[in-house]
Design an enzyme around this catalytic site. Structure first.
Site, PDB file in Angstrom:
ATOM      1  CD1 TRP A  88       1.920   6.152  -6.439  1.00  0.00           C
ATOM      2  CD2 TRP A  88       3.692   5.064  -5.989  1.00  0.00           C
ATOM      3  NE1 TRP A  88       2.751   7.071  -6.829  1.00  0.00           N
ATOM      4  CE2 TRP A  88       3.899   6.413  -6.365  1.00  0.00           C
ATOM      5  CE3 TRP A  88       4.555   4.142  -5.564  1.00  0.00           C
ATOM      6  CZ2 TRP A  88       5.358   6.880  -6.058  1.00  0.00           C
ATOM      7  CZ3 TRP A  88       5.735   4.691  -5.491  1.00  0.00           C
ATOM      8  CH2 TRP A  88       6.119   5.958  -5.752  1.00  0.00           C
ATOM      9  CD1 TRP A  93      -3.569  -0.738  -1.896  1.00  0.00           C
ATOM     10  CD2 TRP A  93      -2.006   0.235  -3.150  1.00  0.00           C
ATOM     11  NE1 TRP A  93      -2.351  -1.553  -1.906  1.00  0.00           N
ATOM     12  CE2 TRP A  93      -1.430  -1.080  -2.557  1.00  0.00           C
ATOM     13  CE3 TRP A  93      -1.052   1.078  -3.827  1.00  0.00           C
ATOM     14  CZ2 TRP A  93      -0.230  -1.477  -2.975  1.00  0.00           C
ATOM     15  CZ3 TRP A  93       0.047   0.432  -4.262  1.00  0.00           C
ATOM     16  CH2 TRP A  93       0.609  -0.454  -3.843  1.00  0.00           C
ATOM     17  CG  HIS A 117      -3.473  -3.908   1.305  1.00  0.00           C
ATOM     18  ND1 HIS A 117      -2.884  -5.074   0.210  1.00  0.00           N
ATOM     19  CD2 HIS A 117      -2.525  -3.215   1.164  1.00  0.00           C
ATOM     20  CE1 HIS A 117      -1.905  -4.642   0.035  1.00  0.00           C
ATOM     21  NE2 HIS A 117      -1.181  -3.441   0.270  1.00  0.00           N
ATOM     22  CB  SER A 236       7.496  -9.256 -13.767  1.00  0.00           C
ATOM     23  OG  SER A 236       7.668 -10.508 -14.629  1.00  0.00           O
TER      24      SER A 236
END
Length: 305
Positions: A88, A93, A117, A236
């Site tokens: 984050w 975000w 989102h 990943s």
């Protein structure tokens, strides 16, 4: 690193009082612990730079996984951020109350890597004023539903579902947090001609990780050598991410995400919905899916069977 209690919250003093609040923005519910009306409005008027890279997803569609992949593509084999910065902080975000403080700390040697989102209606007007690149990640909505159900059970800032069936009804009606999956997908993919947008699915990254990473790197204008590809694949992988506290959200306090009730990175598989759907729910879901997506004109790769 110490466990974080306020990295995702508006501020430490308001954390507890906002834990059970809801913000309604443009008719859509957002958890008030992470969002304020001010932060939501600010995201929709954000001034994008042409070099920005924005990852857009509906929740539980592989956001954390793609954040890791994109970070690895841009770090060019230099793994300090992967081992020392939470996802984050690498790709904040836009709509969350913590965004402005995290934005100022982003690595200036990379393009700004951002996450959202939000739906297309809210964010696309600001995006269209720039040449920013958008990676839209989608996932079979049945798997989204199951993952979202489990997330509600461990996230302290989301209500605990009364039952899987009730949660499925809310999902199909689009009345849950972050709105309608159907509207989200149709809204963003309907803008493929208007934005510099690459559509990637959870399923293709799962089944063909190397070719999907190459497709992403080509879209982003980053040339990867064989060694870099291997580094990205390794870091990943579900096994790596589930053990990394920079990715698995173990830095957050139990009050925010209680992983004694279930892991944030739960399985990382395709098709887990079959373990939860009754024949009746499957029939109902398929009928709603067909009614909402059947005439969308979109070519979506997942099967509803």
């Amino acid at each position: 690193m110490q466990r974080e209690t306020l990295c995702l919250a508006p501020d430490s003093t308001s954390m507890n009082e906002r834990m059970n609040t809801t913000e309604i923005f443009d008719g859509i519910r957002f958890p008030g612990f992470l969002h304020t009306l001010e932060s939501l409005k600010a995201a929709c008027s954000f001034q994008f730079q042409d070099t920005d890279v924005l990852l857009v997803t509906f929740p539980k569609s592989g956001t954390t996984w793609m954040q890791q992949v994109l970070s690895l593509i841009f770090c060019e084999g230099h793994l300090w951020p992967i081992h020392h910065l939470p996802n984050w902080a690498r790709m904040p975000w836009m709509e969350q109350a913590s965004f402005s403080s995290l934005l100022s700390k982003l690595n200036t040697s990379w393009p700004r890597l951002l996450t959202s989102h939000l739906n297309a209606k809210g964010l696309s007007p600001a995006l269209m004023k720039s040449k920013a690149k958008v990676v839209y990640m989608g996932r079979n909505p049945k798997d989204v539903l199951v993952s979202y159900y489990h997330f509600h059970q461990i996230a302290g800032f989301l209500p605990n579902p009364s039952s899987f069936e009730d949660f499925a009804d809310e999902f199909l009606e689009g009345t849950g947090f972050f709105g309608s999956w159907f509207d989200h997908v149709k809204g963003w993919l309907g803008l493929q001609k208007d934005l510099t947008l690459l559509f990637v699915t959870y399923e293709e990254l799962h089944q063909e990780p190397r070719s999907t990473i190459r497709k992403l790197s080509e879209f982003l204008g980053r040339t990867l050598g064989p060694k870099e590809e291997e580094i990205i694949l390794e870091h990943s992988s579900f096994s790596f991410m589930s053990q990394s506290n920079m990715v698995n959200y173990s830095l957050l306090s139990k009050e925010i995400i209680d992983q004694s009730q279930g892991k944030f990175l739960r399985k990382g598989v395709v098709g887990n919905w079959r373990e939860y759907f009754t024949p009746e729910l499957n029939e109902k879901f398929n009928a709603v899916y067909q009614s909402k997506m059947g005439d969308s004109g979109l070519s979506l790769p997942w099967t509803m069977d």
